[in-house]
Structure formats: structure tokens, C-alpha cells
Design a protein around this motif. Structure first.
Motif, PDB file in Angstrom:
ATOM      1  N   GLU A  18      25.910  35.352  -1.594  1.00  0.00           N
ATOM      2  CA  GLU A  18      27.308  34.989  -1.854  1.00  0.00           C
ATOM      3  C   GLU A  18      27.596  34.940  -3.349  1.00  0.00           C
ATOM      4  OE1 GLU A  18      28.136  31.347   0.251  1.00  0.00           O
ATOM      5  OE2 GLU A  18      27.690  32.347   2.152  1.00  0.00           O
ATOM      6  N   LYS A  19      26.604  34.504  -4.098  1.00  0.00           N
ATOM      7  CA  LYS A  19      26.796  34.335  -5.536  1.00  0.00           C
ATOM      8  C   LYS A  19      26.774  35.686  -6.268  1.00  0.00           C
ATOM      9  CE  LYS A  19      24.014  32.218  -8.638  1.00  0.00           C
ATOM     10  NZ  LYS A  19      22.893  31.306  -8.900  1.00  0.00           N
ATOM     11  N   LEU A  20      25.796  36.541  -5.934  1.00  0.00           N
ATOM     12  CA  LEU A  20      25.575  37.767  -6.707  1.00  0.00           C
ATOM     13  C   LEU A  20      25.997  39.045  -5.982  1.00  0.00           C
ATOM     14  CD1 LEU A  20      22.022  36.875  -8.018  1.00  0.00           C
ATOM     15  CD2 LEU A  20      24.045  37.025  -9.439  1.00  0.00           C
ATOM     16  N   GLY A  21      26.169  38.988  -4.671  1.00  0.00           N
ATOM     17  CA  GLY A  21      26.450  40.209  -3.917  1.00  0.00           C
ATOM     18  C   GLY A  21      25.181  41.003  -3.702  1.00  0.00           C
ATOM     19  N   GLU A  22      25.316  42.237  -3.138  1.00  0.00           N
ATOM     20  CA  GLU A  22      24.136  43.067  -2.892  1.00  0.00           C
ATOM     21  C   GLU A  22      23.630  43.639  -4.199  1.00  0.00           C
ATOM     22  OE1 GLU A  22      22.434  43.476  -0.268  1.00  0.00           O
ATOM     23  OE2 GLU A  22      23.717  42.780   1.344  1.00  0.00           O
ATOM     24  N   PRO A  23      22.324  43.946  -4.359  1.00  0.00           N
ATOM     25  CA  PRO A  23      21.273  43.656  -3.395  1.00  0.00           C
ATOM     26  C   PRO A  23      20.560  42.343  -3.704  1.00  0.00           C
ATOM     27  CG  PRO A  23      20.453  45.143  -5.053  1.00  0.00           C
ATOM     28  CD  PRO A  23      21.827  44.743  -5.491  1.00  0.00           C
ATOM     29  N   VAL A  24      20.172  41.631  -2.660  1.00  0.00           N
ATOM     30  CA  VAL A  24      19.268  40.492  -2.821  1.00  0.00           C
ATOM     31  C   VAL A  24      18.094  40.701  -1.863  1.00  0.00           C
ATOM     32  CG1 VAL A  24      20.918  38.772  -3.636  1.00  0.00           C
ATOM     33  CG2 VAL A  24      20.643  39.146  -1.197  1.00  0.00           C
ATOM     34  N   PHE A  25      16.930  40.238  -2.271  1.00  0.00           N
ATOM     35  CA  PHE A  25      15.726  40.506  -1.482  1.00  0.00           C
ATOM     36  C   PHE A  25      14.979  39.220  -1.159  1.00  0.00           C
ATOM     37  CE2 PHE A  25      16.521  44.228  -4.131  1.00  0.00           C
ATOM     38  CZ  PHE A  25      16.562  45.223  -3.177  1.00  0.00           C
ATOM     39  N   LEU A  26      14.512  39.154   0.064  1.00  0.00           N
ATOM     40  CA  LEU A  26      13.653  38.045   0.470  1.00  0.00           C
ATOM     41  C   LEU A  26      12.215  38.447   0.195  1.00  0.00           C
ATOM     42  CD1 LEU A  26      13.336  35.312   1.968  1.00  0.00           C
ATOM     43  CD2 LEU A  26      13.041  36.645   4.052  1.00  0.00           C
ATOM     44  N   LEU A  27      11.525  37.666  -0.592  1.00  0.00           N
ATOM     45  CA  LEU A  27      10.118  37.968  -0.884  1.00  0.00           C
ATOM     46  C   LEU A  27       9.215  37.236   0.096  1.00  0.00           C
ATOM     47  CD1 LEU A  27       9.955  37.849  -4.783  1.00  0.00           C
ATOM     48  CD2 LEU A  27      10.448  39.774  -3.314  1.00  0.00           C
ATOM     49  N   GLY A  28       7.953  37.659   0.108  1.00  0.00           N
ATOM     50  CA  GLY A  28       6.950  37.013   0.966  1.00  0.00           C
ATOM     51  C   GLY A  28       6.862  37.699   2.318  1.00  0.00           C
ATOM     52  N   GLU A  29       6.180  37.003   3.228  1.00  0.00           N
ATOM     53  CA  GLU A  29       5.907  37.550   4.553  1.00  0.00           C
ATOM     54  C   GLU A  29       7.197  37.721   5.348  1.00  0.00           C
ATOM     55  OE1 GLU A  29       2.130  36.062   6.415  1.00  0.00           O
ATOM     56  OE2 GLU A  29       3.566  35.450   7.926  1.00  0.00           O
ATOM     57  N   ILE A  30       7.391  38.876   5.956  1.00  0.00           N
ATOM     58  CA  ILE A  30       8.601  39.111   6.749  1.00  0.00           C
ATOM     59  C   ILE A  30       8.280  39.078   8.232  1.00  0.00           C
ATOM     60  CG2 ILE A  30      10.301  40.914   7.339  1.00  0.00           C
ATOM     61  CD1 ILE A  30      10.500  41.369   4.305  1.00  0.00           C
ATOM     62  N   ILE A  31       7.133  39.643   8.596  1.00  0.00           N
ATOM     63  CA  ILE A  31       6.719  39.545  10.000  1.00  0.00           C
ATOM     64  C   ILE A  31       5.201  39.482  10.087  1.00  0.00           C
ATOM     65  CG2 ILE A  31       6.472  41.941  10.760  1.00  0.00           C
ATOM     66  CD1 ILE A  31       8.572  40.944  13.019  1.00  0.00           C
ATOM     67  N   ASN A  32       4.709  38.742  11.078  1.00  0.00           N
ATOM     68  CA  ASN A  32       3.273  38.615  11.279  1.00  0.00           C
ATOM     69  C   ASN A  32       3.016  38.649  12.781  1.00  0.00           C
ATOM     70  OD1 ASN A  32       0.590  38.122  11.172  1.00  0.00           O
ATOM     71  ND2 ASN A  32       0.736  36.205  10.016  1.00  0.00           N
ATOM     72  N   ARG A  33       2.535  39.819  13.262  1.00  0.00           N
ATOM     73  CA  ARG A  33       2.260  39.977  14.692  1.00  0.00           C
ATOM     74  C   ARG A  33       0.770  40.164  14.872  1.00  0.00           C
ATOM     75  NH1 ARG A  33       6.352  44.158  14.560  1.00  0.00           N
ATOM     76  NH2 ARG A  33       8.349  43.421  15.349  1.00  0.00           N
ATOM     77  N   ASN A  34       0.351  40.225  16.113  1.00  0.00           N
ATOM     78  CA  ASN A  34      -1.063  40.489  16.364  1.00  0.00           C
ATOM     79  C   ASN A  34      -1.214  41.498  17.490  1.00  0.00           C
ATOM     80  OD1 ASN A  34      -3.708  40.335  15.869  1.00  0.00           O
ATOM     81  ND2 ASN A  34      -4.035  38.322  16.827  1.00  0.00           N
ATOM     82  N   ARG A  35      -0.548  42.652  17.313  1.00  0.00           N
ATOM     83  CA  ARG A  35      -0.676  43.703  18.327  1.00  0.00           C
ATOM     84  C   ARG A  35      -1.986  44.434  18.140  1.00  0.00           C
ATOM     85  NH1 ARG A  35       5.336  46.308  18.062  1.00  0.00           N
ATOM     86  NH2 ARG A  35       6.410  44.713  19.249  1.00  0.00           N
ATOM     87  N   LYS A  36      -2.459  45.085  19.224  1.00  0.00           N
ATOM     88  CA  LYS A  36      -3.736  45.800  19.157  1.00  0.00           C
ATOM     89  C   LYS A  36      -3.529  47.109  18.391  1.00  0.00           C
ATOM     90  CE  LYS A  36      -7.406  47.482  22.151  1.00  0.00           C
ATOM     91  NZ  LYS A  36      -7.287  48.917  21.894  1.00  0.00           N
ATOM     92  N   PRO A  37      -4.289  47.317  17.305  1.00  0.00           N
ATOM     93  CA  PRO A  37      -4.103  48.556  16.548  1.00  0.00           C
ATOM     94  C   PRO A  37      -4.892  49.725  17.116  1.00  0.00           C
ATOM     95  CG  PRO A  37      -5.632  47.119  15.401  1.00  0.00           C
ATOM     96  CD  PRO A  37      -5.297  46.441  16.692  1.00  0.00           C
ATOM     97  N   ILE A  38      -4.502  50.965  16.695  1.00  0.00           N
ATOM     98  CA  ILE A  38      -5.343  52.133  16.936  1.00  0.00           C
ATOM     99  C   ILE A  38      -5.840  52.598  15.581  1.00  0.00           C
ATOM    100  CG2 ILE A  38      -4.242  52.852  19.086  1.00  0.00           C
ATOM    101  CD1 ILE A  38      -2.865  55.087  17.339  1.00  0.00           C
ATOM    102  N   PRO A  39      -7.034  53.202  15.432  1.00  0.00           N
ATOM    103  CA  PRO A  39      -8.019  53.414  16.495  1.00  0.00           C
ATOM    104  C   PRO A  39      -8.807  52.124  16.765  1.00  0.00           C
ATOM    105  CG  PRO A  39      -8.805  54.318  14.423  1.00  0.00           C
ATOM    106  CD  PRO A  39      -7.455  53.758  14.137  1.00  0.00           C
TER     107      PRO A  39
END
Lengths: 148, 259
Positions: free
Chosen positions: B238-259
Motif C-alpha cells: 500500500e505504501k510503495l506499490g508494486e513490486p514488493v517481495f516476500l522473502l524467506g520460505e514460501i512453501i515447504n512440502r514433503n512429496r516423494k521426489p523422482i528419481p
């Protein structure tokens, strides 16, 4: 180890130098040219025929059907398009009528024509077909009919 | 500090090609500290880079590395991982390489959850080719192809990859090197498709055209428009307008990877 697609020096790292780039291109080009006899491969049917078809890929299968029925028509089926063993092709098409059927506006044709002019072919003709339909044997027969 | 600096960098290739004030030096150093503090085996580490300033980084590190065609770093990395699953494969590329030209490879690698790590260095333009518009260029920014200001919206790559199904997604910025090192350490310990976006300064191509000729000015700009706190993000917007960025972890899942 570093692998790069940029022009690189002997150490394998990218360099921005016209001299190193020229050296690399010459080396890669010579590597292929020196091994032409080793790399080039082709199938020859009815070697003594005066009419020869030079083709590759699916078109050569249509051409092969003609050579099976008529011993007056020969076939040079190219398995390698680059590098081309010019001496071998030249000696095969010497004093003969050559047809190059292609499903484009003539890409191999100009190479074969140049070799034909150098080694003395009687005539080198292009039969080109656009649209994606295959070239059928009867179309090749029509194209070589004036020489039969 | 177990891995020595001399062992990690190919100092015989110095001076490197990066412009003065570039953020890639910070990123290379942060990567060194992360690898060194985790005491990783350099023989098991492979880096793949595409075309662009950032894509040249693997050539300056003393580990096995590949420098491939534009946008195709992720497919090559997937091939490496499938052929030799015990290797730790890291892809590094710019925003033009990873999000622009190789965007489709990125989202599908994230969907399949391939066990590779991707670092995207966002400098808001195509810097190596002369500062053209990139998918991450903020609205209103001046580049060589948008001399009257960018009229389009930009890609939030981290959110995109998180939505595509990556296991771990985070965003960091070069104005906070300590956070960057901690981020790289977390990145190297996660399995599955891991994506890290690093906001970086490009004073020569981006800053110069946007009244931020000095590297520190771009860093100040980055600092003012980023936050680690999710609650403060809207306030900042609201103060600065675009762009603003959220730093740090955005998502943390534990799906099974390949290979």
C-alpha cells in the motif's frame, strides 16, 4: 571438468577471441573432413546402369521398387548426408543421367549437381514434391521416362 | 570452514566477466559459505548453467559443470540426475533463462518433483544482451526495449513454482547475505524439486536506466521493497506499490521426489 557450448580454448573454458574461435571451428571442421571415407555410407544398386537415382530416406524406398523391376535404373541410397564422399559419388554418376527426387525444393540436389559437373555426369535433374505426400514410384518413372 | 576457498573457485580464470557492482559475486560467495559450512563433497556436486551472466557461474567454480543452451539448463540437469542419482545437481540461471526462455521446463520439472535444485537470480532484465525486458521486469521500469516504461505485469516465479508443485520454494535477496547463506544451506538439505529465487542488483543494465546508477542504490531499493514478515507485505504494498517481495520460505512440502 567444465562443458560449454561457447567457443572455447584448448583448456575448455569460454574465450572471447577471434583467433581462438577460428582455431576451434577449423579443428572441428577438419575432424569431420579427415574422416569422410570412414563416416560416409551409402547403398548402391545396379551400379552399371546409365540412369541413376540419388535419394535418401523414405523417397529411396520408392526408388528401390523401380530398381527391383528394371536393371537399367540404378540407385545410390545415401545413408550419410554430411560429410559426402565426393570422389565415390562422382565416380558412380560419371557419364550417367541422374535424378534427385526430394520432398523439398532441392537441398541435396545442388550438392549432387556440383559433383556431377565436376566428374562429368550427362545430366542432373531435380524432381521435387511439396505438400508432405510421399513420392510414389510412378512419379519417379515419369521423371526418368525421357532417358529410358 | 572445511572446504577451502582455493578448492571451490577456479582462481586461474580470474578476473571474471561480471560487471563492477554485480550481485553475482555475493551469490557465489554465499554458495561457497553454504557448501563449506555443510562440508559437502565437491566431487558429488554438479552445477548446470544456461545462457546469461548467471549461467557463467558454473565455469568459475572448481566443480564439474556444464554450460548449455538458452533456457535448457533444467532438462540437462534432469538428465544428469537420472543418469547418476547420487550427484547433487544445482541449476543456476538468470530470470531470462529460467523463467523466460526455459519457463515451461521449470514448471514441468516442479510438477514432476525432480530431485534437483534451481537457483534463479532475478536482476529484472536480460543483462548480458544489453538490458532488454524480462518476464520479471517491474511495471514502469525502463529497459532498452521499453524506453517509455514497462506496460506489462511481471512474473512472480517463486509463487508460480510453488503452485506447480515444488517441494521447497524460497526467496532471498543480495542485500542480506547472511540470510542468503542460511537460505542456501536450507536449500542444500532439502530433497525433491527445490527452487530459490535470489533478487540481485544489476546497476549497469537495470539500475543505470532507472535512476539507480550506484550498486548501493539498487540494494537500498531492494531492501525497501522486501520483507521477511508476511503481515508487513500488504502494508508495504500500500505504501510503495508494486513490486514488493516476500522473502524467506514460501512453501515447504514433503512429496516423494523422482528419481
Amino acid at each position: 571438468m567444465h562443458v560449454t557450448g561457447l567457443s572455447h580454448s584448448e583448456a575448455g573454458y569460454p574465450v572471447e577471441s577471434a583467433y581462438e574461435h577460428s582455431k576451434l571451428i577449423h579443428r572441428l571442421f577438419e575432424k569431420i573432413r579427415r574422416r569422410t571415407k570412414e563416416l560416409f555410407d551409402c547403398e548402391v544398386i545396379n551400379e552399371d546402369a546409365k540412369i541413376k537415382i540419388v535419394s535418401y530416406g523414405s523417397v529411396s524406398r520408392s526408388a528401390k521398387l523401380i530398381t527391383e523391376n528394371d536393371k537399367k535404373v540404378g540407385l545410390i541410397r545415401l545413408k550419410t548426408l554430411h560429410p559426402i564422399d565426393e570422389e565415390m559419388i562422382g565416380s558412380l554418376i560419371q557419364d550417367s543421367y541422374v535424378l534427385v527426387p526430394e520432398m523439398n525444393m532441392g537441398q541435396m540436389f545442388y550438392d549432387i549437381k556440383r559433383i556431377g559437373l565436376e566428374y562429368g555426369a550427362k545430366e542432373v535433374k531435380l524432381y521435387s514434391k511439396i505438400g508432405g505426400d510421399p513420392i510414389y514410384p510412378h512419379e519417379i518413372v515419369e521423371a526418368i521416362r525421357p532417358w529410358l | 570452514m572445511v572446504v577451502k576457498r582455493e578448492d571451490f573457485f577456479r582462481f586461474e580464470r580470474w578476473p571474471h566477466m561480471f560487471c563492477p557492482g554485480c550481485g553475482l559475486g555475493t551469490i557465489m560467495n554465499a554458495l561457497y559459505f553454504a557448501v563449506s559450512e555443510l562440508d559437502l563433497d565437491l566431487d558429488k556436486l554438479v552445477m548446470v548453467g544456461g545462457i546469461g551472466c548467471t549461467g557463467r557461474i558454473p565455469g568459475y567454480l572448481n566443480i564439474d559443470s556444464m554450460h548449455v543452451t538458452h533456457g535448457r539448463a533444467i532438462p540437462v540437469a534432469i538428465g544428469l540426475k537420472l543418469a547418476n542419482p547420487e550427484l547433487e545437481v544445482i541449476v543456476i540461471g538468470g530470470d531470462g533463462d529460467i523463467a523466460g526462455i526455459g519457463g515451461n521446463h521449470l514448471i514441468h520439472a516442479a510438477r514432476r518433483n525432480v530431485d534437483i535444485k534451481v537457483i534463479q537470480v532475478t536482476n529484472f532484465n536480460y543483462a548480458l544482451t544489453g538490458g532488454q525486458l524480462a518476464p520479471t521486469t517491474p511495471p514502469g521500469a525502463i529497459t532498452t526495449t521499453t524506453p517509455f516504461g514497462n506496460q506489462e505485469y511481471f512474473f512472480d516465479t517463486a509463487e508460480l513454482v510453488a503452485a506447480a508443485g515444488a517441494n521447497w520454494v524460497a526467496r532471498y535477496s543480495t542485500h542480506d547475505p547472511k540470510g542468503l547463506i542460511a537460505g542456501f544451506k536450507k536449500m542444500l538439505t532439502h530433497r525433491g524439486f527445490v527452487f530459490v529465487e535470489v533478487l540481485s542488483q544489476c546497476p549497469v543494465q537495470f539500475g543505470r536506466r532507472n535512476r539507480m546508477r550506484n550498486p548501493t542504490e539498487v540494494l537500498e531499493w531492494l531492501k525497501s521493497r522486501t520483507t521477511y514478515d508476511k503481515k508487513k507485505l500488504n502494508e508495504l504494498k500500500e505504501k510503495l506499490g508494486e513490486p514488493v517481495f516476500l522473502l524467506g520460505e514460501i512453501i515447504n512440502r514433503n512429496r516423494k521426489p523422482i528419481p
